[in-house]
Design a protein around this motif. Structure first.
Motif, PDB file in Angstrom:
ATOM      1  N   THR A 101      36.818  52.159  38.473  1.00 28.92           N
ATOM      2  CA  THR A 101      35.407  52.443  38.160  1.00 28.92           C
ATOM      3  C   THR A 101      34.730  51.318  37.391  1.00 28.92           C
ATOM      4  O   THR A 101      33.564  51.445  37.006  1.00 28.92           O
ATOM      5  N   ALA A 102      35.459  50.243  37.127  1.00 26.03           N
ATOM      6  CA  ALA A 102      34.871  49.149  36.337  1.00 26.03           C
ATOM      7  C   ALA A 102      33.633  48.581  37.022  1.00 26.03           C
ATOM      8  O   ALA A 102      32.640  48.235  36.363  1.00 26.03           O
ATOM      9  N   ALA A 103      33.703  48.489  38.340  1.00 29.90           N
ATOM     10  CA  ALA A 103      32.563  47.898  39.066  1.00 29.90           C
ATOM     11  C   ALA A 103      31.303  48.748  38.945  1.00 29.90           C
ATOM     12  O   ALA A 103      30.183  48.226  39.060  1.00 29.90           O
ATOM     13  N   TYR A 104      31.442  50.044  38.732  1.00 31.70           N
ATOM     14  CA  TYR A 104      30.301  50.953  38.620  1.00 31.70           C
ATOM     15  C   TYR A 104      29.841  51.108  37.172  1.00 31.70           C
ATOM     16  O   TYR A 104      28.678  51.375  36.905  1.00 31.70           O
ATOM     17  N   ARG A 105      30.771  50.956  36.247  1.00 35.75           N
ATOM     18  CA  ARG A 105      30.417  51.146  34.839  1.00 35.75           C
ATOM     19  C   ARG A 105      29.870  49.868  34.204  1.00 35.75           C
ATOM     20  O   ARG A 105      29.105  49.914  33.251  1.00 35.75           O
ATOM     21  N   LEU A 106      30.322  48.742  34.677  1.00 39.77           N
ATOM     22  CA  LEU A 106      29.929  47.464  34.093  1.00 39.77           C
ATOM     23  C   LEU A 106      29.005  46.726  35.073  1.00 39.77           C
ATOM     24  O   LEU A 106      29.352  46.534  36.245  1.00 39.77           O
ATOM     25  N   GLU A 107      27.868  46.317  34.592  1.00 37.60           N
ATOM     26  CA  GLU A 107      26.887  45.671  35.456  1.00 37.60           C
ATOM     27  C   GLU A 107      27.179  44.181  35.628  1.00 37.60           C
ATOM     28  O   GLU A 107      27.684  43.525  34.714  1.00 37.60           O
ATOM     29  N   ARG A 108      26.791  43.698  36.830  1.00 36.75           N
ATOM     30  CA  ARG A 108      26.825  42.267  37.145  1.00 36.75           C
ATOM     31  C   ARG A 108      28.197  41.639  36.889  1.00 36.75           C
ATOM     32  O   ARG A 108      28.353  40.646  36.191  1.00 36.75           O
ATOM     33  N   LEU A 109      29.241  42.280  37.406  1.00 31.73           N
ATOM     34  CA  LEU A 109      30.580  41.698  37.304  1.00 31.73           C
ATOM     35  C   LEU A 109      30.741  40.591  38.335  1.00 31.73           C
ATOM     36  O   LEU A 109      30.388  40.768  39.509  1.00 31.73           O
ATOM     37  N   PRO A 110      31.247  39.456  37.936  1.00 33.80           N
ATOM     38  CA  PRO A 110      31.503  38.383  38.907  1.00 33.80           C
ATOM     39  C   PRO A 110      32.500  38.856  39.966  1.00 33.80           C
ATOM     40  O   PRO A 110      33.342  39.717  39.706  1.00 33.80           O
ATOM     41  N   PRO A 111      32.434  38.334  41.159  1.00 32.02           N
ATOM     42  CA  PRO A 111      33.342  38.758  42.232  1.00 32.02           C
ATOM     43  C   PRO A 111      34.807  38.610  41.892  1.00 32.02           C
ATOM     44  O   PRO A 111      35.631  39.460  42.247  1.00 32.02           O
ATOM     45  N   ASP A 112      35.151  37.492  41.206  1.00 31.92           N
ATOM     46  CA  ASP A 112      36.561  37.295  40.879  1.00 31.92           C
ATOM     47  C   ASP A 112      37.052  38.349  39.880  1.00 31.92           C
ATOM     48  O   ASP A 112      38.203  38.798  39.935  1.00 31.92           O
ATOM     49  N   VAL A 113      36.159  38.785  38.972  1.00 31.59           N
ATOM     50  CA  VAL A 113      36.545  39.828  38.017  1.00 31.59           C
ATOM     51  C   VAL A 113      36.722  41.158  38.731  1.00 31.59           C
ATOM     52  O   VAL A 113      37.668  41.919  38.470  1.00 31.59           O
ATOM     53  N   GLN A 114      35.786  41.469  39.662  1.00 36.39           N
ATOM     54  CA  GLN A 114      35.925  42.694  40.432  1.00 36.39           C
ATOM     55  C   GLN A 114      37.237  42.692  41.226  1.00 36.39           C
ATOM     56  O   GLN A 114      37.926  43.713  41.324  1.00 36.39           O
ATOM     57  N   GLU A 115      37.565  41.533  41.783  1.00 31.17           N
ATOM     58  CA  GLU A 115      38.819  41.427  42.534  1.00 31.17           C
ATOM     59  C   GLU A 115      40.015  41.649  41.617  1.00 31.17           C
ATOM     60  O   GLU A 115      41.008  42.273  42.005  1.00 31.17           O
ATOM     61  N   GLU A 116      39.899  41.155  40.366  1.00 30.25           N
ATOM     62  CA  GLU A 116      40.991  41.343  39.401  1.00 30.25           C
ATOM     63  C   GLU A 116      41.168  42.818  39.066  1.00 30.25           C
ATOM     64  O   GLU A 116      42.296  43.328  39.013  1.00 30.25           O
ATOM     65  N   PHE A 117      40.045  43.522  38.840  1.00 31.61           N
ATOM     66  CA  PHE A 117      40.126  44.952  38.562  1.00 31.61           C
ATOM     67  C   PHE A 117      40.711  45.712  39.756  1.00 31.61           C
ATOM     68  O   PHE A 117      41.510  46.644  39.602  1.00 31.61           O
ATOM     69  N   THR A 118      40.329  45.312  40.966  1.00 32.98           N
ATOM     70  CA  THR A 118      40.875  45.964  42.153  1.00 32.98           C
ATOM     71  C   THR A 118      42.383  45.753  42.238  1.00 32.98           C
ATOM     72  O   THR A 118      43.143  46.666  42.590  1.00 32.98           O
ATOM     73  N   SER A 119      42.830  44.548  41.908  1.00 30.28           N
ATOM     74  CA  SER A 119      44.271  44.259  41.922  1.00 30.28           C
ATOM     75  C   SER A 119      45.005  45.080  40.863  1.00 30.28           C
ATOM     76  O   SER A 119      46.104  45.593  41.099  1.00 30.28           O
ATOM     77  N   ILE A 120      44.385  45.209  39.668  1.00 31.40           N
ATOM     78  CA  ILE A 120      45.002  46.013  38.601  1.00 31.40           C
ATOM     79  C   ILE A 120      45.140  47.466  39.035  1.00 31.40           C
ATOM     80  O   ILE A 120      46.181  48.106  38.827  1.00 31.40           O
ATOM     81  N   ALA A 121      44.098  48.005  39.657  1.00 30.95           N
ATOM     82  CA  ALA A 121      44.149  49.398  40.108  1.00 30.95           C
ATOM     83  C   ALA A 121      45.230  49.595  41.163  1.00 30.95           C
ATOM     84  O   ALA A 121      45.972  50.583  41.151  1.00 30.95           O
ATOM     85  N   ALA A 122      45.315  48.645  42.101  1.00 33.98           N
ATOM     86  CA  ALA A 122      46.323  48.766  43.146  1.00 33.98           C
ATOM     87  C   ALA A 122      47.734  48.693  42.568  1.00 33.98           C
ATOM     88  O   ALA A 122      48.629  49.464  42.947  1.00 33.98           O
TER      89      ALA A 122
END
Length: 414
Positions: free
Chosen positions: A225-246
């Motif tokens: 949910t980081a991408a929805y809770r935190l605004e204007r996340l850089p793509p690489d950060v979003q990818e990092e959060f996705t990797s952490i969740a996986a």
């Protein structure tokens, strides 16, 4: 191939727990040897009229091996049996009174009966049967050469030896049965302790599974949910959060596959949130309602969930023991934090203390006089797994004390 060395023979009754019982065979053999040696010489020479040298040789062969019978009764029987038969044949060469016993005088019967008792306590049934058959055959064979005709006294040794052999064999088999039963009870008790330890470990593993699963689930949700809770996340950060969740989901799945087997049909109630320090007060209140006066010193602070759960289980088991073994005894429960002498936070410990006094006089008698000690086994295993220490034992003035030291820092868990 190396030759297997035979274990040296053990004396009769060596396995007895009392010292005087272990010495008894030696004492009996010594008394019989000392008493029968001169008696045999005297009777054979004075009463039967046998030559002194032959009488002395027969006396030594019939009495001295009784000392060997304590360790090797069968070998002693070979010597004494041959000497008794030889003595009976030697008596045929002299003219003795008709009322005297033949083929075996009284002192030979006494020594032979003592030897048969030693045989019964050591040898198996087949050997005892062969010994008795050899004794009966010797009586029957010598009966054909009886100098004064046959007599009922000729079978005296056969009857007495048979009775003593059966008695000795029965005593040996009874002792063996008791020994095997004691060994089995010891093995059973060890197995019960081992099973209790494994059950407590399984229970701890299930509880730790719940704790870790909760945290891993929170990490997964936060990362997703980081991408929805935190605004204007850089793509690489979003990818990092996705990797952490996986990764979290994968780890959680692996853990559930490994530890899921510990959850059986009987563990349904453990799906509820695991208790911690905040629930200890409820334990104390429930124990007080059971008639145990309890004083509680609470400690309200955030601690690792594994430590809080261990503290709760320790207090739970300690109070349960008070109710079972010392109902009505005044009890103090306290949970506090302690630090090392250097004051470093790395040495912070959670101290759990449960102390109860002696149980009041009747009618408030203990519900259970004894115990299996399985509760202490579980407490020690739980404390050990979190890297703590446990001190539990009776107090000099009566009562019982349980003191646990549980680490509060992550460093102490590693």
């Amino acid at each position: 191939m190396t030759a297997v060395e035979e274990e040296p023979p053990r004396a009769l009754l060596t396995g007895a727990s009392r010292g005087w019982v272990r010495l008894l065979p030696w004492a009996v053999a010594f008394v019989l040897s000392v008493a029968l040696l001169p008696t045999t010489i005297q009777v054979l020479t004075a009463d039967y009229g046998l030559n002194g040298g032959i009488a002395s040789a027969l006396a030594v062969a019939q009495a001295a091996p009784l000392l060997l019978a304590v360790v090797r009764p069968l070998q002693a029987w070979y010597v004494i049996f041959a000497a008794d038969v030889a003595g009976a044949l030697a008596l045929l060469t002299v003219d003795f009174k008709e009322q005297l016993l033949w083929p075996f005088p009284p002192m030979e019967i006494v020594g032979y009966i003592g030897l048969c008792l030693a045989l019964g306590l050591r040898e198996p049934r087949r050997t005892l049967l062969l010994v008795w058959l050899a004794t009966a055959a010797a009586n029957v064979g010598l009966g054909f050469f009886a100098p004064n005709g046959t007599s009922a006294m000729n079978v005296l040794l056969t009857i007495l030896s048979g009775v003593v052999l059966v008695l000795g064999g029965a005593l040996r088999e009874r002792y063996d049965a008791q020994r095997r039963l004691a060994e089995q009870e010891t093995i059973s008790e060890a197995e019960r302790d081992r099973r209790t330890l494994l059950e407590e470990r399984a229970r701890i593993a299930r509880e730790l599974h719940d704790v870790v699963a909760h945290h891993m689930s929170v990490i997964t949700v936060q990362a997703d949910t980081a991408a929805y809770r935190l605004e204007r996340l850089p793509p690489d950060v979003q990818e990092e959060f996705t990797s952490i969740a996986a990764t979290s989901r994968e780890s959680l799945g692996e853990m559930r596959r490994l530890l899921g087997v510990l959850r059986n049909e009987e563990a349904n109630g453990e799906l509820a949130p695991q208790p911690g320090l905040t629930r200890i007060g409820q334990l104390v209140e429930a124990t007080a309602r059971a008639g145990v006066p309890v004083e509680f010193t609470p400690f309200d602070v955030d601690v690792p969930e594994a430590v809080g759960l261990s503290a709760y289980r320790i207090v739970q088991e300690a109070l349960a023991n008070v109710v079972r073994h010392a109902p009505g005894a005044p009890t103090q429960v306290s949970v506090s934090e302690s630090v090392s002498e250097s004051g470093s936070e790395d040495g912070a410990r959670l101290t759990v203390l449960v102390v109860n006094g002696p149980s009041p006089e009747p009618p408030a008698a203990p519900l259970e006089e004894g115990g299996t000690g399985h509760g202490l086994v579980g407490m020690r295993e739980r404390v050990r797994l979190v890297g703590g220490t446990l001190d539990a034992g009776p107090l000099p003035g009566g009562g019982f004390r349980v003191a646990a030291q549980l680490p509060l820092t992550e460093k102490d868990f590693t």
